[in-house]
Every structure is written in structure tokens, then in C-alpha cells.
Design a protein around this motif. Structure first.
Motif, PDB file in Angstrom:
ATOM      1  N   ILE A  61      51.110  54.351  41.415  1.00 17.54           N
ATOM      2  CA  ILE A  61      51.079  53.502  40.226  1.00 17.54           C
ATOM      3  C   ILE A  61      49.670  52.935  40.057  1.00 17.54           C
ATOM      4  CG2 ILE A  61      51.984  51.402  39.149  1.00 17.54           C
ATOM      5  CD1 ILE A  61      54.626  51.955  40.652  1.00 17.54           C
ATOM      6  N   PRO A  62      49.030  53.226  38.937  1.00 18.02           N
ATOM      7  CA  PRO A  62      47.667  52.717  38.748  1.00 18.02           C
ATOM      8  C   PRO A  62      47.653  51.201  38.582  1.00 18.02           C
ATOM      9  CG  PRO A  62      48.462  53.784  36.747  1.00 18.02           C
ATOM     10  CD  PRO A  62      49.515  53.984  37.789  1.00 18.02           C
ATOM     11  N   HIS A  63      46.568  50.623  39.008  1.00 16.32           N
ATOM     12  CA  HIS A  63      46.365  49.183  38.837  1.00 16.32           C
ATOM     13  C   HIS A  63      45.318  49.018  37.745  1.00 16.32           C
ATOM     14  CE1 HIS A  63      48.679  48.459  42.440  1.00 16.32           C
ATOM     15  NE2 HIS A  63      47.990  49.439  42.997  1.00 16.32           N
ATOM     16  N   TRP A  64      45.776  48.680  36.577  1.00 21.44           N
ATOM     17  CA  TRP A  64      44.879  48.565  35.436  1.00 21.44           C
ATOM     18  C   TRP A  64      44.138  47.250  35.530  1.00 21.44           C
ATOM     19  CZ3 TRP A  64      44.654  53.168  33.637  1.00 21.44           C
ATOM     20  CH2 TRP A  64      45.776  53.968  33.625  1.00 21.44           C
ATOM     21  N   ASP A  65      42.838  47.315  35.661  1.00 16.86           N
ATOM     22  CA  ASP A  65      42.016  46.118  35.774  1.00 16.86           C
ATOM     23  C   ASP A  65      41.039  46.114  34.611  1.00 16.86           C
ATOM     24  OD1 ASP A  65      40.009  44.635  38.448  1.00 16.86           O
ATOM     25  OD2 ASP A  65      40.597  43.902  36.494  1.00 16.86           O
ATOM     26  N   GLN A  66      41.351  45.354  33.600  1.00 21.06           N
ATOM     27  CA  GLN A  66      40.547  45.350  32.391  1.00 21.06           C
ATOM     28  C   GLN A  66      39.435  44.310  32.420  1.00 21.06           C
ATOM     29  OE1 GLN A  66      43.358  44.774  29.260  1.00 21.06           O
ATOM     30  NE2 GLN A  66      44.576  46.530  29.850  1.00 21.06           N
ATOM     31  N   ASN A  67      39.385  43.513  33.470  1.00 18.51           N
ATOM     32  CA  ASN A  67      38.456  42.383  33.462  1.00 18.51           C
ATOM     33  C   ASN A  67      37.215  42.580  34.317  1.00 18.51           C
ATOM     34  OD1 ASN A  67      40.128  40.917  31.759  1.00 18.51           O
ATOM     35  ND2 ASN A  67      41.361  40.201  33.462  1.00 18.51           N
ATOM     36  N   ARG A  68      37.000  43.780  34.847  1.00 22.47           N
ATOM     37  CA  ARG A  68      35.781  43.972  35.615  1.00 22.47           C
ATOM     38  C   ARG A  68      35.274  45.392  35.438  1.00 22.47           C
ATOM     39  NH1 ARG A  68      36.809  45.202  41.905  1.00 22.47           N
ATOM     40  NH2 ARG A  68      38.435  46.627  41.457  1.00 22.47           N
ATOM     41  N   GLU A  69      34.007  45.542  35.673  1.00 22.96           N
ATOM     42  CA  GLU A  69      33.362  46.845  35.557  1.00 22.96           C
ATOM     43  C   GLU A  69      33.825  47.746  36.698  1.00 22.96           C
ATOM     44  OE1 GLU A  69      31.137  48.030  33.221  1.00 22.96           O
ATOM     45  OE2 GLU A  69      31.746  46.249  32.122  1.00 22.96           O
ATOM     46  N   PRO A  70      33.996  49.037  36.432  1.00 28.82           N
ATOM     47  CA  PRO A  70      34.370  49.944  37.509  1.00 28.82           C
ATOM     48  C   PRO A  70      33.262  50.038  38.551  1.00 28.82           C
ATOM     49  CG  PRO A  70      34.365  51.079  35.374  1.00 28.82           C
ATOM     50  CD  PRO A  70      33.918  49.676  35.151  1.00 28.82           C
TER      51      PRO A  70
END
Length: 102
Positions: A61-70
Motif C-alpha cells: 500500500i503506497p504512502h502518499w506524502d503530498q507535503n514534502r519533496e521526494p
């Protein structure tokens, strides 16, 4: 649909009913699809694995992290860890992806 459009179409009573429905039946929407695909991927993985740790749906299950740069270093470490955990071989070239190689 935007939040403004949602609030124009649904009153608080209807939104409360949807919240209650989700609490009873489980998550709705894309998160539910991620969970279902995680279950499927774990099942397929476990049928093809040898002895050792069983894969769980959470592994897929992916962990979508929209608040930081990859962070490419973290992504590379994660890819290597998953490859190792699933019994794969890291065939990357020595030094590629390291900070020291330029």
C-alpha cells in the motif's frame, strides 16, 4: 468536485450520514482501492515466495506524502529494501545512486 461544490450539494446531515456509513463499512474511494490492491498483491506474492516472512497487504500500500519533496536517496533505499525482502537481486552498478559518484 470541490469542497465548495460538495457543501452546495450536501447539508451537514447528509455528510454526517456518509461519515457514519464509512465508519461501519470501511474507507471509501481511492484509499479503499489501495487496500484492495494491497491484499491482491500480497496474495500473489505469497503464492510465489519461498520460506521466510510472508508479505502483508501493508507492504504494497503506497504512502502518499503530498507535503514534502521526494528524496531520491530514500526512494533508492526503499527500492533496495523491498527487492531484498522479496528475494530479488540488486543488479545496479556500484556507486550509481550514491552521493560520492559524480
Amino acid at each position: 468536485m470541490t469542497v465548495r461544490e460538495l457543501l452546495a450539494r450536501c447539508d451537514s446531515a447528509e455528510l454526517t450520514e456518509w461519515i457514519a456509513y464509512e465508519r461501519i463499512t470501511g474507507v471509501l474511494g481511492a484509499e479503499r482501492a489501495d487496500i484492495l490492491h494491497g491484499i491482491l498483491a500480497a496474495t500473489v506474492s505469497n503464492t510465489a515466495r519461498g520460506k521466510g516472512r510472508k508479505a502483508t497487504p501493508r507492504d504494497f500500500i503506497p504512502h502518499w506524502d503530498q507535503n514534502r519533496e521526494p528524496d531520491w536517496q530514500q526512494m533508492l533505499a526503499t527500492a533496495r529494501a523491498l527487492t531484498s525482502r522479496l528475494g530479488g537481486t540488486d543488479t545496479s552498478m556500484e556507486g550509481v545512486g550514491d552521493d560520492t559518484a559524480e
